[in-house]
Motif scaffolding. Structure first.
Motif, PDB file in Angstrom:
ATOM      1  N   GLU A  12      66.963 112.216  34.306  1.00 60.29           N
ATOM      2  CA  GLU A  12      65.579 111.919  33.953  1.00 60.29           C
ATOM      3  C   GLU A  12      65.385 111.915  32.438  1.00 60.29           C
ATOM      4  O   GLU A  12      64.665 111.074  31.902  1.00 60.29           O
ATOM      5  CB  GLU A  12      64.623 112.909  34.619  1.00 60.29           C
ATOM      6  N   ASN A  13      66.036 112.837  31.746  1.00 59.79           N
ATOM      7  CA  ASN A  13      65.943 112.881  30.282  1.00 59.79           C
ATOM      8  C   ASN A  13      66.559 111.620  29.665  1.00 59.79           C
ATOM      9  O   ASN A  13      66.001 111.050  28.716  1.00 59.79           O
ATOM     10  CB  ASN A  13      66.619 114.138  29.722  1.00 59.79           C
ATOM     11  N   ARG A  16      64.130 108.731  30.341  1.00 55.90           N
ATOM     12  CA  ARG A  16      62.962 108.790  29.450  1.00 55.90           C
ATOM     13  C   ARG A  16      63.340 108.390  28.015  1.00 55.90           C
ATOM     14  O   ARG A  16      62.578 107.683  27.346  1.00 55.90           O
ATOM     15  CB  ARG A  16      62.338 110.179  29.460  1.00 55.90           C
ATOM     16  N   ASP A  20      61.803 105.156  26.116  1.00 56.79           N
ATOM     17  CA  ASP A  20      61.178 105.192  24.793  1.00 56.79           C
ATOM     18  C   ASP A  20      61.816 104.169  23.850  1.00 56.79           C
ATOM     19  O   ASP A  20      61.113 103.487  23.101  1.00 56.79           O
ATOM     20  CB  ASP A  20      61.269 106.596  24.193  1.00 56.79           C
ATOM     21  N   LEU A  58      59.548 107.251  37.766  1.00 53.96           N
ATOM     22  CA  LEU A  58      59.819 106.848  36.387  1.00 53.96           C
ATOM     23  C   LEU A  58      59.674 105.325  36.222  1.00 53.96           C
ATOM     24  O   LEU A  58      59.256 104.855  35.162  1.00 53.96           O
ATOM     25  CB  LEU A  58      61.220 107.300  35.969  1.00 53.96           C
ATOM     26  N   GLU A  61      56.011 104.791  35.900  1.00 52.86           N
ATOM     27  CA  GLU A  61      55.578 105.196  34.557  1.00 52.86           C
ATOM     28  C   GLU A  61      55.970 104.137  33.518  1.00 52.86           C
ATOM     29  O   GLU A  61      55.176 103.772  32.653  1.00 52.86           O
ATOM     30  CB  GLU A  61      56.207 106.543  34.181  1.00 52.86           C
TER      31      GLU A  61
END
Length: 153
Positions: A12-13, A16, A20, A58, A61
């Motif tokens: 997940e990190n 993300r 970005d 995700l 999102e």
């Protein structure tokens, strides 16, 4: 194959971080600002973003943030920005072309009307000259004298 909670958090990190980067416009060569590129950048299987899979939230999102950027007029993918700019330019050029064609049509109509009026006036002049030669009350003016300018006698 099941993954541990630590692996899931690590994935997940990575997702993300890749999200970005993509939304900042750091698109890898050959990629786009989409789920396929996001999965490749995060080194996660793309199918994990769909349905009831672990990273579907995700994907939602990412799509929400991407849509928000589009609505704000910011397009992170330079190719998409170029396409949008070219479409807008194309629309302006089509509008200018339509206006030019309309102006040409108006000028063509004006030219036709002007030529028709000139032809009618010419016919009227010819008719008046013919009718004037038959009457004795109308006298002809002498032809204008031509003088040579600059000659000395």
């Amino acid at each position: 194959m099941r993954i541990s909670a630590a692996q899931r958090t690590e994935n997940e990190n990575r997702i993300r971080a890749a999200m970005d980067r993509l939304l900042r416009g750091e698109i890898p060569p050959g990629g786009k600002c989409d789920i396929k590129t996001l999965a490749a950048e995060a080194a996660v299987d793309r199918t994990a973003f769909y349905g009831t899979r672990p990273y579907a939230h995700l994907r939602v999102e990412f799509e929400r943030r991407l849509n928000a950027m589009h609505e704000a007029g910011k397009i992170p993918d330079p190719r998409e920005a170029q396409i949008a700019r070219l479409k807008a330019e194309n629309a302006k050029l089509k509008e200018r072309l339509a206006q030019s064609e309309e102006a040409v049509d108006e000028l063509t109509d004006f030219r036709s009307q002007a030529l028709a009026r000139l032809a009618a006036q010419h016919e009227e002049i010819v008719h008046l000259r013919e009718s004037a030669t038959g009457t004795s009350r109308v006298s002809r003016l002498p032809a204008p004298r031509t003088t040579v300018i600059g000659s000395c006698s």
